[in-house]
Design an enzyme around this catalytic site. Structure first.
Site, PDB file in Angstrom:
ATOM      1  N   HIS A  94       2.821  -8.414  -4.806  1.00 18.49           N
ATOM      2  CA  HIS A  94       2.378  -7.167  -4.176  1.00 18.49           C
ATOM      3  C   HIS A  94       3.538  -6.458  -3.473  1.00 18.49           C
ATOM      4  CE1 HIS A  94      -2.119  -7.627  -4.238  1.00 18.49           C
ATOM      5  NE2 HIS A  94      -1.780  -8.876  -4.484  1.00 18.49           N
ATOM      6  N   GLU A 153       3.617  -3.534  -2.361  1.00 20.63           N
ATOM      7  CA  GLU A 153       3.086  -2.680  -1.288  1.00 20.63           C
ATOM      8  C   GLU A 153       2.879  -3.449   0.012  1.00 20.63           C
ATOM      9  OE1 GLU A 153       1.369  -4.042  -3.605  1.00 20.63           O
ATOM     10  OE2 GLU A 153      -0.612  -4.627  -2.840  1.00 20.63           O
ATOM     11  N   CYS A 161      -1.189  -6.928  -9.372  1.00 21.97           N
ATOM     12  CA  CYS A 161      -2.097  -8.071  -9.238  1.00 21.97           C
ATOM     13  C   CYS A 161      -3.401  -7.843 -10.006  1.00 21.97           C
ATOM     14  CB  CYS A 161      -2.322  -8.390  -7.769  1.00 21.97           C
ATOM     15  SG  CYS A 161      -2.834 -10.090  -7.497  1.00 21.97           S
TER      16      CYS A 161
END
Ligand SMILES: NC(=O)CC[C@H](N)C(=O)O
Length: 268
Positions: free
Chosen positions: A223, A225, A96
């Site tokens: 994302h 994560e 990002c």
């Protein structure tokens, strides 16, 4: 290499460094988080790592455009060092805001491609947070993508400036021709789309992430994560009411695939 050493950079405004560190650790990496000033003071810090990760957030408040100031700081003080790091087999990941930094440094799509790109405001004109589906680009040579070929990943996205634009109107097509599109937004039928909301920003050809010609520099807007535990998924109870047969979350799968590729090929 049992636990590849991963450096996570943070800067004023970075806000995804902790969950990115946890994702790498769950996937089997050895992680250190350092402020960018530490790296600027000691560029040889890079020598200790196989991977540099630039996480998401609002570095320097997105002033002058998301990623611009951090990109300028890295280019000015570390440009050659980062290029050498990649040439010597190092990997760089931008998530990002980190992807925005990498396109603004020029490390993506990469100087040899002849394509100049950046990321600008979403077509809808505001910040968009939603889950997206991603198709993986045809790069079995890349340690980032080799173990994800033919996968469709379901990953959260959250950004205001995710639309890829190129100086050359034919840029998106040239990126495809050079196999530099790492991830593409797809609809429920798995088809690439520019249509909101499956494509949250209107990126041409559904481009959600880029990889450089070496296959070692990767940037993506979503994302991974943020989906490393089963119950990160909004519908997890429907996907596995008992909670004990849930497939590996797609975000964790992303990091595990990278660790597997790095540990199985020391010269990746
Ligand atoms: N989640 C993020 O990293 C956001 C990136 C950037 N601040 C944007 O709004 O586009």
């Amino acid at each position: 290499m049992s636990s590849p050493p991963v450096l996570i950079l943070r800067a004023p405004g970075t806000n995804c460094d902790e969950e990115t560190a946890r994702a790498w650790e769950l996937a089997g990496a050895a992680v250190e988080v350092h402020h960018v000033n530490r790296l600027l003071e000691s560029p040889r810090l890079l020598d200790r790592f196989r991977v540099v990760t630039i996480p998401g957030g609002f570095s320097y408040g997105d002033d002058l455009g998301a990623g611009t100031i951090l990109a300028a700081r890295l280019t000015h003080a570390l440009g050659d060092a980062l290029t050498r790091f990649v040439e010597q087999g190092g990997l760089i990941l931008g998530i990002c805001n980190g992807f925005q930094v990498l396109v603004r440094t020029g490390l993506l799509p990469g100087p040899s491609t002849g394509v100049s790109a950046t990321l600008t405001h979403n077509d809808v004109g505001h910040y968009v947070t939603r889950w997206v589906r991603l198709a993986v680009g045809p790069r079995p040579d890349s340690p980032w993508l080799t173990h994800l070929q033919d996968a469709i990943l379901e990953i959260p996205s959250a950004h205001g400036e995710g639309k890829l634009v190129t100086t050359d109107p034919e840029g998106p097509q040239r990126l495809d021709q050079q196999r530099l599109v790492a991830f593409r937004y797809v609809d429920a039928q798995g088809q690439p789309t520019v249509a909101f909301p499956d494509n949250p920003n209107g990126s041409p050809r559904g481009i959600a992430g880029l990889i450089d010609p070496s296959g070692r520099v990767l940037g993506l807007m979503p994302h991974p994560e943020r989906f490393i535990l089963p119950y990160h998924h909004p519908l997890w109870t429907r996907r596995d009411p008992a909670g004990d047969h849930f497939p590996t979350p797609d975000g964790l799968r992303f990091f595990q695939a990278a660790v597997r590729a790095i540990t199985s090929s020391p010269t990746t």
